[in-house]
Write an enzyme that holds these catalytic residues in place. Structure first.
Site, PDB file in Angstrom:
ATOM      1  N   ARG A 181      20.797  55.233 -23.731  1.00  0.00           N
ATOM      2  CA  ARG A 181      19.774  54.494 -24.192  1.00  0.00           C
ATOM      3  C   ARG A 181      19.585  54.969 -25.584  1.00  0.00           C
ATOM      4  NH1 ARG A 181      13.350  55.622 -23.797  1.00  0.00           N
ATOM      5  NH2 ARG A 181      12.738  53.899 -24.757  1.00  0.00           N
TER       6      ARG A 181
ATOM      7  N   HIS B  35      11.145  48.661 -25.769  1.00  0.00           N
ATOM      8  CA  HIS B  35      11.241  48.426 -24.205  1.00  0.00           C
ATOM      9  C   HIS B  35      12.117  47.040 -24.235  1.00  0.00           C
ATOM     10  CE1 HIS B  35       6.899  50.103 -23.696  1.00  0.00           C
ATOM     11  NE2 HIS B  35       7.980  50.968 -23.434  1.00  0.00           N
TER      12      HIS B  35
ATOM     13  N   GLY C  95       2.049  48.445 -14.479  1.00  0.00           N
ATOM     14  CA  GLY C  95       2.233  47.178 -14.112  1.00  0.00           C
ATOM     15  C   GLY C  95       2.581  46.746 -12.592  1.00  0.00           C
TER      16      GLY C  95
ATOM     17  N   GLU D  15      16.140  49.758 -16.469  1.00  0.00           N
ATOM     18  CA  GLU D  15      16.676  49.906 -17.582  1.00  0.00           C
ATOM     19  C   GLU D  15      18.091  50.557 -17.312  1.00  0.00           C
ATOM     20  OE1 GLU D  15      12.811  51.635 -18.617  1.00  0.00           O
ATOM     21  OE2 GLU D  15      13.023  50.724 -20.570  1.00  0.00           O
TER      22      GLU D  15
ATOM     23  N   GLY E 272       3.914  53.971 -22.426  1.00  0.00           N
ATOM     24  CA  GLY E 272       3.897  53.053 -23.586  1.00  0.00           C
ATOM     25  C   GLY E 272       3.767  51.692 -22.850  1.00  0.00           C
TER      26      GLY E 272
ATOM     27  N   GLY F 276       5.323  51.679 -14.813  1.00  0.00           N
ATOM     28  CA  GLY F 276       4.155  52.418 -13.724  1.00  0.00           C
ATOM     29  C   GLY F 276       3.004  51.820 -13.451  1.00  0.00           C
TER      30      GLY F 276
ATOM     31  N   HIS G 230       5.331  45.145 -19.771  1.00  0.00           N
ATOM     32  CA  HIS G 230       5.764  46.465 -19.629  1.00  0.00           C
ATOM     33  C   HIS G 230       4.623  47.381 -19.798  1.00  0.00           C
ATOM     34  CE1 HIS G 230       8.817  49.736 -19.235  1.00  0.00           C
ATOM     35  NE2 HIS G 230       7.934  50.161 -19.698  1.00  0.00           N
TER      36      HIS G 230
ATOM     37  N   ASP H 268      -3.592  58.772 -18.235  1.00  0.00           N
ATOM     38  CA  ASP H 268      -2.961  58.608 -17.063  1.00  0.00           C
ATOM     39  C   ASP H 268      -3.814  57.486 -16.338  1.00  0.00           C
ATOM     40  OD1 ASP H 268      -0.865  60.004 -14.945  1.00  0.00           O
ATOM     41  OD2 ASP H 268      -2.265  58.725 -14.186  1.00  0.00           O
TER      42      ASP H 268
ATOM     43  N   ASN I 158      19.506  59.035 -21.029  1.00  0.00           N
ATOM     44  CA  ASN I 158      18.141  58.725 -21.531  1.00  0.00           C
ATOM     45  C   ASN I 158      17.933  59.989 -22.356  1.00  0.00           C
ATOM     46  OD1 ASN I 158      15.845  58.105 -22.875  1.00  0.00           O
ATOM     47  ND2 ASN I 158      15.169  57.033 -21.040  1.00  0.00           N
TER      48      ASN I 158
ATOM     49  N   LYS J 269      17.042  62.520 -19.036  1.00  0.00           N
ATOM     50  CA  LYS J 269      17.183  61.665 -17.737  1.00  0.00           C
ATOM     51  C   LYS J 269      18.435  61.074 -17.762  1.00  0.00           C
ATOM     52  CE  LYS J 269      12.716  59.478 -17.702  1.00  0.00           C
ATOM     53  NZ  LYS J 269      12.102  58.292 -17.711  1.00  0.00           N
TER      54      LYS J 269
ATOM     55  N   ARG K  66      -1.780  55.875 -27.269  1.00  0.00           N
ATOM     56  CA  ARG K  66      -1.743  54.959 -28.495  1.00  0.00           C
ATOM     57  C   ARG K  66      -2.693  54.080 -28.647  1.00  0.00           C
ATOM     58  NH1 ARG K  66       4.711  54.180 -27.829  1.00  0.00           N
ATOM     59  NH2 ARG K  66       4.417  55.534 -25.957  1.00  0.00           N
TER      60      ARG K  66
HETATM   61  P1  AMP Z   1       5.670  55.022 -16.717  1.00  0.00           P
HETATM   62  O1  AMP Z   1       5.589  55.450 -18.129  1.00  0.00           O
HETATM   63  O2  AMP Z   1       6.222  53.495 -16.516  1.00  0.00           O
HETATM   64  O3  AMP Z   1       6.210  56.088 -15.868  1.00  0.00           O
HETATM   65  O4  AMP Z   1       4.081  54.779 -16.049  1.00  0.00           O
HETATM   66  C1  AMP Z   1       3.164  55.659 -16.115  1.00  0.00           C
HETATM   67  C2  AMP Z   1       1.828  55.282 -15.820  1.00  0.00           C
HETATM   68  O5  AMP Z   1       1.920  54.545 -14.663  1.00  0.00           O
HETATM   69  C3  AMP Z   1       0.629  56.214 -15.883  1.00  0.00           C
HETATM   70  O6  AMP Z   1      -0.532  55.791 -16.534  1.00  0.00           O
HETATM   71  C4  AMP Z   1       0.285  56.258 -14.578  1.00  0.00           C
HETATM   72  O7  AMP Z   1      -0.997  56.603 -14.243  1.00  0.00           O
HETATM   73  C5  AMP Z   1       0.553  54.886 -14.100  1.00  0.00           C
HETATM   74  N1  AMP Z   1       0.686  54.703 -12.565  1.00  0.00           N
HETATM   75  C6  AMP Z   1       1.576  55.220 -11.723  1.00  0.00           C
HETATM   76  N2  AMP Z   1       1.405  54.740 -10.329  1.00  0.00           N
HETATM   77  C7  AMP Z   1       0.136  54.219 -10.333  1.00  0.00           C
HETATM   78  C8  AMP Z   1      -0.820  53.802  -9.320  1.00  0.00           C
HETATM   79  N3  AMP Z   1      -0.622  53.863  -8.267  1.00  0.00           N
HETATM   80  N4  AMP Z   1      -2.096  53.038  -9.891  1.00  0.00           N
HETATM   81  C9  AMP Z   1      -2.517  53.029 -11.245  1.00  0.00           C
HETATM   82  N5  AMP Z   1      -1.464  53.567 -12.006  1.00  0.00           N
HETATM   83  C10 AMP Z   1      -0.280  54.073 -11.825  1.00  0.00           C
END
Ligand code: AMP
Length: 406
Positions: free
Chosen positions: A91, A180, A333, A385, A212, A331, A208, A283, A7, A14, A241
């Site tokens: 990817r 996605h 979800g 993925e 994003g 992350g 998802h 975040d 990726n 990655k 976004r």
């Molecule tokens: P991803 O792009 O799939 O890696 O997801 C990143 C997002 O997941 C960020 O906004 C993180 O703050 C959120 N995230 C990861 N762990 C947690 C958690 N335990 N509680 C709430 N949000 C989380």
């Protein structure tokens, strides 16, 4: 088959080296800060110690050279010879209208990818660089492209055509593509397996939610609508976004603030969403901490985030004429019980009844989090993925070899 999954982003790569027979990664890692003298390669071979290498990695070609070197390394490697890399799966973010499924990469495909750069100027060029680097360092190894847009390519025209003059679609291919797709495909397949019915018999809404965010209506195995559009800017609120908005507000802000096109693009892609509203963070973990401390803007950002998801779920239930399963991944979800709870609140009338205790008990892996009598099965399912890319690559490469053998 052993497939190296790549990726490739603008300054990072990655990777996972996956044994498709056992469906497990033999190693995974990340090269960050490509282009800098202090680039970092983190390599985690299965069952061995994780290592971190810091050094100068000036471009994607050198990064791929390093990745191959660590896979081969005596102490941290997982193979003895390059030839053990049977195939490479990439990817690729945007397949445009050209690619409705994964493809074996050849010169013609490379040209088509380059022709699609205009549609994804931030994403497709580094994807192409990754392919070129692999071609250089693993000549002769078959490579496949797996597209984020492919799973959504069967959407009906009424879901993908925008309400602008039709000639603009013909002239510039302006339409909803959705992104996605690999994740929506993976989790909807897993949900069907967990329910114990064929995907073709189910109506599933997949959410998802990561940095994003997108949501898809997976009707009898096909994505019939999804929230991201011409670009990954449309739809849900995201980390940086803003998702859906009245397009004229962008023109208004540009004129009021004297913004150039590039500045407006940055505003929409980098300074909006959770960070734009809260002023705190993009975040979700930090948003949740801030709202626990009573931060009103963080609460507003959280409420907009979850409200928008709820609205889309309702819309997609209407679009499919029902729903059997609701899936959370990404992350946020997978990990945020607060988000899942807020989204599912007051949805009982649609048959969506979350088991708040189960949802909050944080078990890892694939978990059914609806109440036993909920008509709709609610799951949290970690997305994978990379596995989809590895399995698609295996399928295409095997087919190619069996065709050649014939
Ligand atoms: P991803 O792009 O799939 O890696 O997801 C990143 C997002 O997941 C960020 O906004 C993180 O703050 C959120 N995230 C990861 N762990 C947690 C958690 N335990 N509680 C709430 N949000 C989380």
């Amino acid at each position: 088959m052993k497939v190296l999954v790549i990726n490739s982003g603008s300054s990072s790569i990655k990777y996972q080296f996956i044994d498709t027979e056992n469906k497990v990664p033999l190693a995974k890692g990340l090269v960050e800060r490509i282009g800098m003298s202090s680039a970092i390669l983190t390599h985690a071979p299965a069952g061995k110690e994780k290592i971190k290498i810091v050094g100068e990695i000036l471009d994607h070609s050198i990064a791929i050279e390093y990745v191959i070197a660590v896979l081969l390394s005596k102490n941290h490697g997982v193979i003895k010879d390059k030839s053990e890399i049977d195939a490479v799966g990439h990817r690729v973010v945007h397949g445009g209208e050209t690619f409705s499924g994964s493809v074996l990469i050849n010169e013609e495909v490379m040209q088509a990818l380059k022709d699609n750069i205009e549609l994804a100027p931030l994403h497709n060029p580094p994807n192409i660089k990754g392919i070129e680097a692999v071609t250089k360092h693993l000549p002769g190894t078959p490579q496949c492209g797996v597209f984020d847009t492919a799973f959504h390519s069967q959407m009906p025209a009424y879901a993908y055509i925008y309400g602008i003059p039709y000639e603009l679609y013909k002239k510039y291919k302006i339409r909803r593509y959705g992104f996605h797709g690999t994740s929506h495909l993976f989790v909807s397949n897993r949900a069907a397996a967990l329910i114990g019915k064929p995907l073709e018999d189910l109506k599933i809404v997949t959410c998802h939610l990561g940095n994003g965010c997108s949501i898809a209506a997976v009707d009898h195995g096909h994505s019939i609508d999804t929230s991201m559009g011409f670009t990954p800017l449309e739809g849900l609120l995201m980390g940086t976004r803003g998702g859906d908005m009245d397009p004229s507000l962008i023109l208004y802000v540009m004129s009021k603030e004297g913004l150039s096109l590039a500045e407006a693009n940055t505003l929409m892609n980098k300074h909006s969403g959770l960070i734009g509203i809260s002023g705190e963070s993009s975040d979700m973990r930090e948003i949740e901490s801030a709202l626990a401390e009573g931060n009103k803007k963080a609460k507003l950002a959280f409420d907009i985030f979850t409200y928008r998801i709820k609205k889309y779920i309702g819309a997609y239930i209407a679009a499919m004429g029902g729903i059997d399963a609701l899936v959370f991944t990404g992350g946020i979800g997978e990990n945020s019980e607060l988000v899942r709870q807020a989204v599912c609140e007051n949805m009982e009338y649609l048959g969506i009844e979350l088991d708040v205790e189960k949802s909050g008990s944080r078990p890892d892996g694939e978990v059914l989090i609806s109440q036993p009598n909920s008509r709709v099965q609610i799951y949290k399912i970690p997305t994978n993925e990379e596995l989809v890319i590895a399995l698609d690559t295996e399928k295409i490469v095997s087919e190619q070899f069996s065709n050649v053998a014939k």
